[in-house]
Enzyme design. Sequence first.
Site, PDB file in Angstrom:
ATOM      1  N   MET A 192      25.132   3.234  48.720  1.00 28.47           N
ATOM      2  CA  MET A 192      25.039   3.671  47.320  1.00 28.47           C
ATOM      3  C   MET A 192      25.251   5.170  47.322  1.00 28.47           C
ATOM      4  SD  MET A 192      21.912   1.206  46.287  1.00 28.47           S
ATOM      5  CE  MET A 192      21.582   0.958  48.021  1.00 28.47           C
ATOM      6  N   HIS A 247      19.202  -5.671  55.757  1.00 29.40           N
ATOM      7  CA  HIS A 247      19.957  -4.943  54.728  1.00 29.40           C
ATOM      8  C   HIS A 247      19.500  -3.476  54.696  1.00 29.40           C
ATOM      9  CE1 HIS A 247      22.155  -4.878  50.808  1.00 29.40           C
ATOM     10  NE2 HIS A 247      21.187  -4.081  50.389  1.00 29.40           N
ATOM     11  N   GLY A 250      13.791  -7.144  49.006  1.00 29.46           N
ATOM     12  CA  GLY A 250      13.003  -6.007  49.496  1.00 29.46           C
ATOM     13  C   GLY A 250      11.529  -6.245  49.283  1.00 29.46           C
ATOM     14  N   SER A 251      11.050  -5.915  48.058  1.00 31.26           N
ATOM     15  CA  SER A 251       9.612  -5.986  47.781  1.00 31.26           C
ATOM     16  C   SER A 251       9.054  -7.403  47.903  1.00 31.26           C
ATOM     17  CB  SER A 251       9.330  -5.407  46.393  1.00 31.26           C
ATOM     18  OG  SER A 251      10.185  -5.990  45.428  1.00 31.26           O
ATOM     19  N   GLY A 289      19.103   1.866  43.046  1.00 29.26           N
ATOM     20  CA  GLY A 289      18.375   3.120  43.214  1.00 29.26           C
ATOM     21  C   GLY A 289      16.939   2.932  43.656  1.00 29.26           C
ATOM     22  N   PHE A 290      16.349   1.815  43.288  1.00 33.49           N
ATOM     23  CA  PHE A 290      14.930   1.609  43.581  1.00 33.49           C
ATOM     24  C   PHE A 290      14.659   0.140  43.896  1.00 33.49           C
ATOM     25  CE2 PHE A 290      15.453   5.042  40.565  1.00 33.49           C
ATOM     26  CZ  PHE A 290      14.795   6.075  41.221  1.00 33.49           C
ATOM     27  N   GLY A 291      13.658  -0.083  44.754  1.00 36.22           N
ATOM     28  CA  GLY A 291      13.184  -1.440  44.986  1.00 36.22           C
ATOM     29  C   GLY A 291      12.176  -1.827  43.910  1.00 36.22           C
ATOM     30  N   GLY A 292      11.826  -3.090  43.878  1.00 37.71           N
ATOM     31  CA  GLY A 292      10.749  -3.555  43.014  1.00 37.71           C
ATOM     32  C   GLY A 292      11.074  -3.654  41.539  1.00 37.71           C
ATOM     33  N   SER A 304      15.688  -6.250  52.700  1.00 39.25           N
ATOM     34  CA  SER A 304      16.048  -4.845  52.476  1.00 39.25           C
ATOM     35  C   SER A 304      14.985  -3.922  53.047  1.00 39.25           C
ATOM     36  CB  SER A 304      16.197  -4.565  50.987  1.00 39.25           C
ATOM     37  OG  SER A 304      16.208  -3.159  50.792  1.00 39.25           O
ATOM     38  N   MET A 312      21.215   5.659  50.341  1.00 37.26           N
ATOM     39  CA  MET A 312      21.265   6.345  49.036  1.00 37.26           C
ATOM     40  C   MET A 312      21.400   7.848  49.238  1.00 37.26           C
ATOM     41  SD  MET A 312      18.259   4.304  47.032  1.00 37.26           S
ATOM     42  CE  MET A 312      18.180   2.522  47.009  1.00 37.26           C
ATOM     43  N   HIS A 368      24.557  -1.254  52.905  1.00 37.31           N
ATOM     44  CA  HIS A 368      24.919  -1.125  51.484  1.00 37.31           C
ATOM     45  C   HIS A 368      24.931   0.357  51.132  1.00 37.31           C
ATOM     46  CE1 HIS A 368      23.447  -2.027  47.074  1.00 37.31           C
ATOM     47  NE2 HIS A 368      24.665  -1.520  47.098  1.00 37.31           N
ATOM     48  N   MET A 398      25.107  -6.764  42.078  1.00 32.85           N
ATOM     49  CA  MET A 398      23.806  -6.121  41.859  1.00 32.85           C
ATOM     50  C   MET A 398      23.130  -6.786  40.667  1.00 32.85           C
ATOM     51  SD  MET A 398      23.276  -3.766  44.148  1.00 32.85           S
ATOM     52  CE  MET A 398      21.681  -3.385  43.406  1.00 32.85           C
ATOM     53  N   ASP A 427      21.652  -8.928  45.057  1.00 32.69           N
ATOM     54  CA  ASP A 427      20.719  -7.884  45.503  1.00 32.69           C
ATOM     55  C   ASP A 427      19.991  -7.291  44.302  1.00 32.69           C
ATOM     56  OD1 ASP A 427      19.436  -5.783  46.764  1.00 32.69           O
ATOM     57  OD2 ASP A 427      21.276  -4.688  47.289  1.00 32.69           O
ATOM     58  N   GLY A 428      18.665  -7.390  44.330  1.00 29.21           N
ATOM     59  CA  GLY A 428      17.831  -6.766  43.302  1.00 29.21           C
ATOM     60  C   GLY A 428      16.982  -7.775  42.554  1.00 29.21           C
ATOM     61  N   ASP A 441      19.747   0.026  52.765  1.00 28.56           N
ATOM     62  CA  ASP A 441      20.130   0.674  51.510  1.00 28.56           C
ATOM     63  C   ASP A 441      20.295   2.164  51.744  1.00 28.56           C
ATOM     64  OD1 ASP A 441      20.260  -1.414  49.508  1.00 28.56           O
ATOM     65  OD2 ASP A 441      18.117  -1.697  49.881  1.00 28.56           O
TER      66      ASP A 441
END
Length: 222
Positions: A68, A33, A197-198, A142-145, A8, A37, A66, A137, A175-176, A35
């Site tokens: 959102m 990927h 992602g992170s 809304g946020f990574g990490g 991501s 938003m 993706h 999900m 994802d997530g 994201d």
Amino acid sequence: MTPILSPSLLSADFGRLAEELAALEAAGLSWVHWDIMDGQFVPNITFGPPVVAKLRARSRLFFDVHLMIEHPDRYITAFADAGADLLCVHAEACVHLERTIQAIHDAGMQAGLALNPATPLTVLDYILENLDLVLIMSVNPGFGGQHFLPLTLPKIAHTAARIRDTGKPIHLQVDGGVTVDNAAALVRLGATVLVSGSAFFGHPPYDQRLAAFRAAMGDTAN
Ligand code: DX5
Ligand code: ZN
């Protein structure tokens, strides 16, 4: 299906996106990927079609996009023109879902449907066979990490079973909060595409990170 890792870009360096994409390709990744938003469907704002289009010209990666965003149907043509390969919309944002999925296919892209952690699998009724990918999900978007939500584990298994029942090659994306440590369990439950992602961008070099994920995913190439 050979499991795929889709890093991501949310956790990439936004000031060096072209270099980041080149580094992913050089490391042996095949998917990336995006994201997207809008500050409405989720609190955060990222990038839109013009950014995707500029980077499409510099990358051969499979663009896994993706959305959102509210009213995703307004942006299908823009993302097709920008060079998205797969466009994933949220079930919670679609009023006329069958029409939206049809429009994504008509625009020449693969179509995905994303479900928030607490959205029931009944939204797959009557539409699953038309999809190329289901995105479960495993954090609230809304946020990574963020930390992986364990309540999504049985949901992932149930989705895999429903996909198997169709007899069709529909991807199951998670994802997530995906990490090297939980990747094996997710693939065992039936995930075919893992987004990270992170846990990916935070641990360069990318070729070694990919190797660690591949080992966990029981994969030799993706
Ligand atoms: C969350 C996004 C995810 C996120 C994953 O809203 O859809 O793709 O970036 O990031 P990590 O792997 O850090 O949870
Ligand atoms: Zn995502």
